[in-house]
Enzyme design. Structure first.
Site, PDB file in Angstrom:
ATOM      1  N   ASP A   1      -0.348  -2.216   7.545  1.00 41.95           N
ATOM      2  CA  ASP A   1      -0.501  -2.818   8.869  1.00 41.95           C
ATOM      3  C   ASP A   1       0.698  -2.470   9.742  1.00 41.95           C
ATOM      4  O   ASP A   1       1.792  -2.209   9.238  1.00 41.95           O
ATOM      5  CB  ASP A   1      -0.490  -4.360   8.783  1.00 41.95           C
ATOM      6  CG  ASP A   1      -1.604  -4.905   7.943  1.00 41.95           C
ATOM      7  OD1 ASP A   1      -2.605  -4.212   7.754  1.00 41.95           O
ATOM      8  OD2 ASP A   1      -1.446  -6.060   7.491  1.00 41.95           O
TER       9      ASP A   1
HETATM   10  N1  URA Z   1      -1.907  -6.288   2.702  1.00 38.99           N
HETATM   11  C1  URA Z   1      -1.766  -6.636   3.997  1.00 38.99           C
HETATM   12  O1  URA Z   1      -2.121  -7.736   4.389  1.00 38.99           O
HETATM   13  N2  URA Z   1      -1.197  -5.743   4.826  1.00 38.99           N
HETATM   14  C2  URA Z   1      -0.764  -4.519   4.433  1.00 38.99           C
HETATM   15  O2  URA Z   1      -0.239  -3.756   5.252  1.00 38.99           O
HETATM   16  C3  URA Z   1      -0.930  -4.178   3.080  1.00 38.99           C
HETATM   17  C4  URA Z   1      -1.493  -5.089   2.226  1.00 38.99           C
END
Ligand code: URA
Length: 249
Positions: A113
């Site tokens: 993310d």
């Molecule tokens: N889980 C999440 O919530 N975000 C990420 O970037 C990776 C795993």
């Protein structure tokens, strides 16, 4: 025995972003491309693509960029995105400009993310990408999680059970391993990668993730000296830590 890949010099350099085939031709005619210390005179010379090519070929006085088949780890900083669909600077902007003009293009192996930092792998090798993201490869990913509220105490058991169902999904999560670090921080190791998985797992147990960082994939740990925003090419040894022979698919 697998065939060693070869490419015409003009095709190789054009694909690596050095310019159009005509522009590459001009570089060759100007004597600006050498291999093993010898000036290459013909743009149609077939080049054997080996990992050490950057040490042997010089273009305009500089070592050749990593040849096709490159794989790298990036320490993804916060605030950059893996997806063209999201607003904000892309992770590709952290790579040298020429690398963004390569064909095959470099893509991320899975995603993090925008507000997650840490270990992100990238490659131009579609085969490698699929081997790593394939669910059959079962590669673990470890996250350091900072939480808004203190842990309740039952989270590790719930995550390990393999029965937790995330909102809007119809298949339970695979078992995941949580280790408490403090009242409001933990590591969580997953073997799958569903959308916003870590954040949604903690939301499912009534908490909220305030910071998320991936520090390990398989046995490959993000090196401490690789600062946020920096990248490093992966060696064969690094790749073996992610995809050990027994786990390769
Ligand atoms: N889980 C999440 O919530 N975000 C990420 O970037 C990776 C795993």
């Amino acid at each position: 025995m697998s065939k060693v890949p070869t490419l015409r010099l003009d095709r190789l350099l054009a694909n690596m972003g050095y310019g159009s085939r005509r522009e590459v031709q001009q570089l060759v005619y100007a004597g600006l491309v050498t291999l093993d210390g010898e000036v290459i005179e013909d743009e149609d010379q077939r080049i054997v693509i080996t990992r050490d090519l950057s040490e042997r070929m010089i273009v305009r006085g500089k070592p050749l960029d990593p040849p096709p088949g490159l794989a790298l780890m990036l320490h993804k900083p916060l605030g950059v995105t893996c997806s063209h669909k999201e607003a904000g600077p892309l992770v590709y902007s952290l790579l040298p400009e020429r690398w963004r003009r390569r064909d095959p293009a470099i893509s991320t192996i899975g995603r993090l993310d925008k507000e997650t930092s840490g270990l992100l792998l990238m490659t131009d090798d579609g085969n490698l990408l699929h081997r790593i993201i394939s669910p059959r490869a079962n590669i673990s990913k470890r996250y350091r999680v900072t939480l808004d509220r203190p842990l309740r105490g039952d989270e590790a058991e719930i995550f390990a059970a393999g029965t937790l169902m995330l909102e809007g999904e119809d298949k339970p999560l695979l078992p995941a391993a949580m280790e408490k670090i403090s009242e409001t921080s933990a590591t969580l190791t997953l073997t799958e990668g569903r959308y916003h998985q870590v954040r949604r797992m903690f939301a499912a147990v009534g908490n909220h993730v305030t910071a998320l960082h991936r520090d390990r994939m398989g046995d490959l740990v993000l090196p401490e000296d690789l600062k946020a925003g920096e990248y490093r090419l992966l060696t064969e040894a690094d790749l073996a830590l992610i995809l050990p022979p027994a786990k390769s698919v």
